[in-house]
Design an enzyme around this catalytic site. Structure first.
Site, mmCIF file in Angstrom:
data_model
loop_
_atom_site.group_PDB
_atom_site.id
_atom_site.type_symbol
_atom_site.label_atom_id
_atom_site.label_comp_id
_atom_site.label_asym_id
_atom_site.label_seq_id
_atom_site.Cartn_x
_atom_site.Cartn_y
_atom_site.Cartn_z
ATOM 1 N N ALA A 14 -20.579 33.206 -4.065
ATOM 2 C CA ALA A 14 -21.076 32.291 -5.072
ATOM 3 C C ALA A 14 -20.110 32.291 -6.222
ATOM 4 O O ALA A 14 -20.383 31.543 -6.949
ATOM 5 C CB ALA A 14 -22.369 32.510 -5.319
ATOM 6 N N VAL A 130 -10.052 41.385 -1.581
ATOM 7 C CA VAL A 130 -9.196 40.562 -2.675
ATOM 8 C C VAL A 130 -10.034 41.378 -3.824
ATOM 9 O O VAL A 130 -9.187 41.496 -4.983
ATOM 10 C CB VAL A 130 -9.820 39.155 -2.655
ATOM 11 C CG1 VAL A 130 -9.357 38.376 -3.604
ATOM 12 C CG2 VAL A 130 -9.193 38.468 -1.153
ATOM 13 N N HIS A 188 -1.879 47.019 -6.597
ATOM 14 C CA HIS A 188 -2.150 45.630 -7.265
ATOM 15 C C HIS A 188 -2.739 45.736 -8.698
ATOM 16 O O HIS A 188 -4.073 45.890 -8.836
ATOM 17 C CB HIS A 188 -3.207 44.909 -6.351
ATOM 18 C CG HIS A 188 -3.593 43.333 -7.075
ATOM 19 N ND1 HIS A 188 -2.903 42.513 -7.366
ATOM 20 C CD2 HIS A 188 -4.965 43.321 -7.563
ATOM 21 C CE1 HIS A 188 -3.532 41.521 -8.004
ATOM 22 N NE2 HIS A 188 -4.737 41.880 -8.052
#
Length: 329
Positions: A14, A130, A188
């Site tokens: 969402a 992610v 990252h």
């Protein structure tokens, strides 16, 4: 067209990245125009209603490749039979939060998700993390899925890779398609090392084409590494569409392979290559074929590159020790 749909689970469905991602998956951009998909959306209970609204929109889009959408607030059910998992949902760092608190909060998310993947996912499961801190979240999930080959757990540095391509193309005034063999090394995070010394631009080295070491060190590297913060400052919200696009790129490349004469960047479990401690989930230059990533070997690293890589790898090792101390791995 394949008749058996591929089950794709998206967590944090969402959220903004989820919203930018789901319609592209349903359109066939994740796996290809001949592969039907069934979407399985996982959300926390208070966001299930919003995810159900997104599911209604997906249905209304009448995508020919979309074989169904289900919404869950239970990880075990969401990962049952899953072939591809995109772990987008994570606890963001808030003002005043210590790193240990952030790692602990995300451990509470990625540990049970790893366990659910281990117990119920399909044998060919592929996982892309992610949600940040992506490398270490991937390590936590992978540790709790001991029956799944470690190589099936990856973290996303493709957004950094794409950002590096874009910045180099802009500097040289060439289309992004002319940039080959960019590499993101390490974590990252702001310590990542975007490397253009092995990049190719029209047959020339990327660094030679630039011809300006000061620009590489003082502008290019920090611009790529801190691009996420720049976007938050300008947009007022974090990168969503570009992150979703990079996630699509990562999975598509993993499944379909890298083009001849090029490679990409992905954070995968280290096999000890380039002095990165075995088991750390670190970004490397990789090729993909047959559904597997392979680290590009034999690249020469000068002292500048070695120092940058080592600094990012140290951060990854520190994060690993921190989650180990918390009992998360």
């Amino acid at each position: 067209m394949s008749s058996t749909p591929v089950n794709v689970t998206v967590t944090g469905a969402a959220g903004q990245i989820g919203y930018a991602l789901l319609f592209r998956i349903a359109s066939g951009q994740l796996l290809g125009a001949d592969t039907p998909v069934k979407l399985r959306l996982l959300e926390i209970p208070q966001a299930v209603r919003a995810a159900e609204g997104t599911a209604l929109e997906l249905e209304d889009s009448a995508f020919p490749l979309l074989a169904g959408v289900d919404v869950f607030d239970d990880a075990k059910r969401a990962f049952e039979g899953t072939n591809v998992a995109l772990l987008v949902g994570a606890r963001p760092r808030t003002k005043g939060m210590e790193r240990g608190d952030l790692l602990s909060a995300n451990g509470g998310i990625f540990k049970p998700q790893g366990e659910a993947i281990n117990s119920g996912a399909a044998e060919d499961i592929r996982v892309l993390v992610v949600g940040n801190p992506a490398n270490t979240n991937a390590l936590i999930a992978q540790t709790h899925a001991p029956d799944v080959p470690a190589e099936r757990f990856t973290a996303m540095t493709r957004l950094d890779h794409n950002r590096a391509i874009a910045q180099l193309a802009k500097k040289l005034g060439v289309p992004s398609a002319e940039i080959k063999k960019i590499t993101i090394w390490g974590n990252h995070s702001a310590t990542q090392y975007p490397d253009i010394f092995h990049a190719e631009v029209g047959g020339r080295s990327g660094a030679e084409a630039v011809g300006d070491q000061a620009w590489i060190a003082d502008e290019f590297i920090p611009r790529v590494a801190k691009r996420g913060a720049e976007i938050i400052e300008v947009r007022g919200a974090s990168s969503a569409a570009s992150a979703a696009s990079a996630a699509i790129d990562h999975i598509f490349t993993w499944v379909n392979g890298t083009p001849a004469g090029d490679w990409t960047s992905a954070a995968i479990p280290s096999d000890g290559s380039y002095g990165v401690p075995e088991g750390l989930i670190s970004s490397f230059p990789v090729t993909a074929s047959g559904g597997r990533f392979e680290i590009v070997q034999g690249l020469e690293l000068d002292a500048f590159s070695r120092e940058k890589i080592d600094a990012s790898v140290r951060e990854l090792a520190e994060e690993r020790e921190a989650v180990r101390a918390l009992g998360l791995i």
